[in-house]
Design an enzyme around this catalytic site. Structure first.
Site, mmCIF file in Angstrom:
data_model
loop_
_atom_site.group_PDB
_atom_site.id
_atom_site.type_symbol
_atom_site.label_atom_id
_atom_site.label_comp_id
_atom_site.label_asym_id
_atom_site.label_seq_id
_atom_site.Cartn_x
_atom_site.Cartn_y
_atom_site.Cartn_z
ATOM 1 N N ASP A 54 0.724 -36.586 -23.391
ATOM 2 C CA ASP A 54 0.349 -37.969 -23.343
ATOM 3 C C ASP A 54 0.077 -38.196 -21.766
ATOM 4 O OD1 ASP A 54 -0.212 -38.147 -26.016
ATOM 5 O OD2 ASP A 54 2.467 -38.920 -25.873
ATOM 6 N N LYS A 77 -3.279 -42.200 -23.167
ATOM 7 C CA LYS A 77 -3.695 -43.331 -23.995
ATOM 8 C C LYS A 77 -3.173 -44.413 -23.155
ATOM 9 C CE LYS A 77 -3.777 -42.287 -28.691
ATOM 10 N NZ LYS A 77 -2.846 -41.062 -28.877
ATOM 11 N N MET A 188 5.230 -51.302 -26.254
ATOM 12 C CA MET A 188 3.639 -51.720 -25.440
ATOM 13 C C MET A 188 3.247 -52.860 -25.826
ATOM 14 S SD MET A 188 2.636 -48.451 -27.705
ATOM 15 C CE MET A 188 3.207 -48.897 -29.280
#
Length: 270
Positions: A54, A77, A188
């Site tokens: 990641d 991402k 997030m």
């Protein structure tokens, strides 16, 4: 730093090539520094043929420690930009394991805390691929800790509510925000902060509720913005807060609980 990697066992000869069985190991990389990973995580990385990594987590440090020839595939991402969809990540895990590779899926934080680790385990199991999970230190706990914020503290907060900032804000989340005994940690959530604040205030949560945003926890550029629910949107905009960041809402986020501070926000770590 002394390497924690064990010497990788040798794989030579045609007999091994004909009999080796691939597998997938999901590893929690923690909040960033490689020395915050578990010993098991380091051992599995030392045995890896392929590392599927990641964006967050100790990827750069780990890359420097891997043996020559290990393939590193970046599938990280970013907010609003997912270049490798989850279905494709699942397919990569399965394909490399079926080819006889030892595959490490290196994830930031813990694989099972808003990390889609469960989806990857299910994909491996459906394909008949052996899979294990090695826990990591979740950023929901470790990033506030890096800023001197305990997510629970006797006499202040006795419960923890972890929220995906990209998802809908449910009744349980809004109720937790209003409960003085609960710390709410939002992962997030920088882009969704205005929407979260508006929902909380409309739900009757006090505008004076303390809030802290910790950017780049455990990194040299770590920074903490401290404010209140009613002022945090403006303060975050003034401070130009960006991801990766963890939002802490609750009395544990008030300035001076553990670490003395002279300013309300833009408190930079030494």
């Amino acid at each position: 730093m002394i390497s924690l990697f064990r010497r990788r066992r040798r794989r030579t000869g045609t007999t091994f090539a004909a009999t080796r069985v691939g597998r997938v190991d999901l590893i929690g990389g923690g909040p960033g520094p490689a020395d915050l990973m578990t010993l098991r995580a380091h051992r599995l990385l030392a045995e890896a043929d392929v590392v599927i990594a990641d964006r967050l987590g100790p990827t750069d440090e780990v890359r420097a420690e891997l043996r020559p020839g290990v393939r590193v595939i970046d599938v990280g991402k970013q907010p609003g930009h997912h270049p490798v969809p989850q279905a494709q990540i699942n397919a990569l895990l399965v394909a490399h394991a079926r080819a006889g590779m030892r595959v490490v899926r290196l994830k930031g934080g813990d694989p099972f805390v808003l990390g889609r680790g469960g989806e990857e385990v299910l994909a491996c199991e459906a394909a008949g691929v052996p899979v294990t999970v090695t826990p990591g230190v979740s950023s929901a706990i470790s990033v506030p800790q890096a800023a001197g914020i305990p997510v629970t503290h006797r006499g202040v907060a006795s419960a923890l509510h972890v929220v995906n900032g990209q998802g809908p804000f449910t009744e349980s989340t809004l109720s937790s925000l209003a409960d003085a005994s609960v710390t709410t940690v939002v992962l997030m959530g920088v882009a969704a902060l205005p929407r979260l604040v508006m929902s909380a205030l409309q739900h009757g949560v006090s505008a004076d509720r303390p809030v802290a945003i910790v950017e780049n926890g455990h990194a040299p550029q770590q920074r903490t913005v401290r404010s209140t629910l009613g002022a945090i949107v403006a303060d975050a905009e003034e401070a130009a807060v960006i991801n990766p960041a963890v939002i802490v809402i609750g009395d544990v986020a008030r300035a001076g609980l553990l670490l003395p501070t002279a300013s309300q926000f833009a408190e930079r770590s030494a």
